[in-house]
Scaffold this motif. Structure first.
Motif, PDB file in Angstrom:
ATOM      1  N   UNK A 187       2.843  10.664  -5.820  1.00 27.42           N
ATOM      2  CA  UNK A 187       3.364   9.552  -6.523  1.00 27.42           C
ATOM      3  C   UNK A 187       4.114   8.500  -5.372  1.00 27.42           C
ATOM      4  N   UNK A 188       3.088   7.838  -4.546  1.00 26.71           N
ATOM      5  CA  UNK A 188       3.605   7.221  -3.470  1.00 26.71           C
ATOM      6  C   UNK A 188       4.768   6.319  -3.613  1.00 26.71           C
ATOM      7  N   UNK A 189       4.505   5.411  -4.523  1.00 26.22           N
ATOM      8  CA  UNK A 189       5.461   4.186  -4.908  1.00 26.22           C
ATOM      9  C   UNK A 189       6.714   4.884  -5.238  1.00 26.22           C
ATOM     10  N   UNK A 190       6.629   5.849  -6.212  1.00 28.08           N
ATOM     11  CA  UNK A 190       7.949   6.478  -6.664  1.00 28.08           C
ATOM     12  C   UNK A 190       8.855   6.951  -5.512  1.00 28.08           C
ATOM     13  N   UNK A 191       8.097   7.727  -4.491  1.00 27.40           N
ATOM     14  CA  UNK A 191       8.824   8.319  -3.361  1.00 27.40           C
ATOM     15  C   UNK A 191       9.653   7.318  -2.704  1.00 27.40           C
ATOM     16  N   UNK A 192       9.072   6.259  -2.308  1.00 25.45           N
ATOM     17  CA  UNK A 192       9.459   5.166  -1.553  1.00 25.45           C
ATOM     18  C   UNK A 192      10.647   4.654  -2.341  1.00 25.45           C
ATOM     19  N   UNK A 193      10.416   4.441  -3.513  1.00 23.98           N
ATOM     20  CA  UNK A 193      11.496   3.641  -4.432  1.00 23.98           C
ATOM     21  C   UNK A 193      12.758   4.759  -4.572  1.00 23.98           C
ATOM     22  N   UNK A 194      12.552   5.957  -4.688  1.00 22.30           N
ATOM     23  CA  UNK A 194      13.597   6.957  -4.673  1.00 22.30           C
ATOM     24  C   UNK A 194      14.421   6.805  -3.650  1.00 22.30           C
ATOM     25  N   UNK A 195      13.821   6.824  -2.345  1.00 22.22           N
ATOM     26  CA  UNK A 195      14.612   6.819  -1.015  1.00 22.22           C
ATOM     27  C   UNK A 195      15.111   5.610  -0.987  1.00 22.22           C
ATOM     28  N   UNK A 196      14.613   4.390  -1.130  1.00 18.05           N
ATOM     29  CA  UNK A 196      15.399   3.156  -1.115  1.00 18.05           C
ATOM     30  C   UNK A 196      16.505   3.106  -1.926  1.00 18.05           C
ATOM     31  N   UNK A 197      16.307   3.495  -3.185  1.00 14.33           N
ATOM     32  CA  UNK A 197      17.460   3.521  -4.081  1.00 14.33           C
ATOM     33  C   UNK A 197      18.567   4.218  -3.765  1.00 14.33           C
ATOM     34  N   UNK A 198      18.232   5.160  -3.005  1.00 14.83           N
ATOM     35  CA  UNK A 198      19.426   6.341  -2.456  1.00 14.83           C
ATOM     36  C   UNK A 198      20.152   5.583  -1.147  1.00 14.83           C
ATOM     37  N   UNK A 199      19.590   4.397  -0.592  1.00 13.97           N
ATOM     38  CA  UNK A 199      20.219   3.782   0.473  1.00 13.97           C
ATOM     39  C   UNK A 199      19.474   4.316   1.703  1.00 13.97           C
ATOM     40  N   UNK A 200      18.509   4.884   1.917  1.00 18.92           N
ATOM     41  CA  UNK A 200      17.927   5.199   2.905  1.00 18.92           C
ATOM     42  C   UNK A 200      17.013   4.056   3.640  1.00 18.92           C
ATOM     43  N   UNK A 201      17.067   3.936   4.764  1.00 19.40           N
ATOM     44  CA  UNK A 201      16.248   3.028   5.656  1.00 19.40           C
ATOM     45  C   UNK A 201      14.934   3.647   6.005  1.00 19.40           C
ATOM     46  N   UNK A 202      13.670   2.936   5.668  1.00 18.22           N
ATOM     47  CA  UNK A 202      12.508   3.373   5.816  1.00 18.22           C
ATOM     48  C   UNK A 202      11.901   2.681   6.706  1.00 18.22           C
ATOM     49  N   UNK A 203      10.838   3.298   7.681  1.00 20.25           N
ATOM     50  CA  UNK A 203       9.940   2.671   8.337  1.00 20.25           C
ATOM     51  C   UNK A 203       8.838   2.274   7.712  1.00 20.25           C
ATOM     52  N   UNK A 204       7.969   1.276   8.097  1.00 27.83           N
ATOM     53  CA  UNK A 204       6.710   0.856   7.551  1.00 27.83           C
ATOM     54  C   UNK A 204       5.682   1.889   7.248  1.00 27.83           C
ATOM     55  N   UNK A 205       5.165   1.913   6.135  1.00 31.31           N
ATOM     56  CA  UNK A 205       4.111   2.894   5.997  1.00 31.31           C
ATOM     57  C   UNK A 205       3.021   2.588   4.847  1.00 31.31           C
ATOM     58  N   UNK A 206       1.895   2.981   4.978  1.00 33.69           N
ATOM     59  CA  UNK A 206       0.726   2.472   4.408  1.00 33.69           C
ATOM     60  C   UNK A 206      -0.232   3.266   3.684  1.00 33.69           C
ATOM     61  N   UNK A 207      -0.526   3.225   2.647  1.00 36.72           N
ATOM     62  CA  UNK A 207      -1.734   3.976   2.055  1.00 36.72           C
ATOM     63  C   UNK A 207      -2.861   3.139   1.552  1.00 36.72           C
ATOM     64  N   UNK A 208      -4.098   3.557   1.278  1.00 37.13           N
ATOM     65  CA  UNK A 208      -5.030   2.778   0.792  1.00 37.13           C
ATOM     66  C   UNK A 208      -5.114   2.807  -0.734  1.00 37.13           C
ATOM     67  N   UNK A 209      -5.120   1.669  -1.229  1.00 39.74           N
ATOM     68  CA  UNK A 209      -4.968   1.488  -2.548  1.00 39.74           C
ATOM     69  C   UNK A 209      -6.542   1.172  -3.106  1.00 39.74           C
ATOM     70  N   UNK A 210      -6.875   1.640  -4.234  1.00 40.42           N
ATOM     71  CA  UNK A 210      -8.381   1.476  -4.827  1.00 40.42           C
ATOM     72  C   UNK A 210      -8.104   0.690  -5.928  1.00 40.42           C
ATOM     73  N   UNK A 211      -8.836  -0.393  -5.925  1.00 37.51           N
ATOM     74  CA  UNK A 211      -8.913  -1.267  -7.206  1.00 37.51           C
ATOM     75  C   UNK A 211      -9.973  -2.368  -6.913  1.00 37.51           C
ATOM     76  N   UNK A 212      -9.588  -3.558  -7.630  1.00 37.15           N
ATOM     77  CA  UNK A 212     -10.625  -4.793  -7.569  1.00 37.15           C
ATOM     78  C   UNK A 212     -10.060  -5.743  -6.517  1.00 37.15           C
ATOM     79  N   UNK A 213     -11.138  -5.976  -5.595  1.00 39.86           N
ATOM     80  CA  UNK A 213     -10.662  -6.859  -4.362  1.00 39.86           C
ATOM     81  C   UNK A 213     -10.166  -8.170  -4.604  1.00 39.86           C
TER      82      UNK A 213
END
Length: 217
Positions: A187-213
């Motif tokens: 759960x990529x988005x959930x993981x980032x939001x959980x860490x941000x909500x806890x006050x953690x500073x994140x470096x940029x990260x990216x995953x490949x989204x699947x969907x409509x162009x």
């Protein structure tokens, strides 16, 4: 002996030339490295300070700054969607769960990339899928361009300092278009939001989204 001396002299000359070439190469590498350091940097650093000026148009026509600072808000999520994208629509329940879990600490924005559609149609779509947060029309593609979004659904997250910290899929349920797992493993988005909500500073990260162009992206 003369020939031997000549041969040794030639060897010394080749050695000097080789040494000069090596030194020139090292110097060139140092210059390139210096230029890279000067113009490089992580993705979130490139967007620092520029994101807050971006505006979006709500469905009622008012102009807002979706990344502007707000008390207690640790992150802003731009969720790029398209009304007729089946994968976007199937993620609506998960997006609602994320919104409810991080209410107050994370602000969500629904971004319609098919902004040419009538506003009433966009309002009806938002209501029918039960999105409990504001929606924007990306009329000129400015938000997609800033965020680097290319498909729907794609989540782009900015932290409280308006730094881009995540771009990509909501989770890994979809392997490819039309091919999905029974349940997500990550759960990529959930993981980032959980860490941000806890006050953690994140470096940029990216995953490949699947969907409509996204057209033009």
């Amino acid at each position: 002996m003369a020939m031997l001396g000549y041969g040794i002299g030639m060897m010394h000359e080749r050695t000097r030339r080789s040494l000069r070439a090596t030194l020139v190469g090292v110097a060139a590498c140092a210059v390139v490295a210096g230029l890279t350091a000067a113009v490089g940097g992580t993705e979130n650093e490139l967007h620092t300070g520029a994101a807050g000026a971006v505006t979006g148009i709500r469905l009622d026509g008012t102009v807002v700054s979706p990344l502007a600072s707000a008390a207690g808000v640790e992150a802003n999520v731009l969720l790029f969607v398209m009304t007729d994208c089946p994968i976007s629509n199937r993620y609506a329940p998960e997006v609602r769960r994320l919104h409810d879990e991080f209410a107050g600490a994370v602000r969500f924005w629904l971004v319609y990339v098919d902004a040419h559609r009538p506003r009433d149609e966009l309002r009806e779509h938002r209501a029918s899928f039960g999105y409990p947060f504001a929606a924007l029309r990306d009329v000129d593609g400015a938000l997609a361009a800033l965020a680097g979004a290319t498909v729907t659904p794609e989540a782009v997250v900015f932290d409280a300092a308006q730094r881009l910290v995540y771009r990509g899929r909501i989770d890994d349920r979809y392997v490819s278009f039309g091919v999905a797992r029974r349940a997500p493993r990550t759960r990529d988005l959930h993981d980032r939001l959980r860490r941000l909500a806890a006050g953690e500073t994140l470096a940029f990260s990216q995953t490949r989204a699947v969907g409509c162009y996204i057209p033009g992206a």
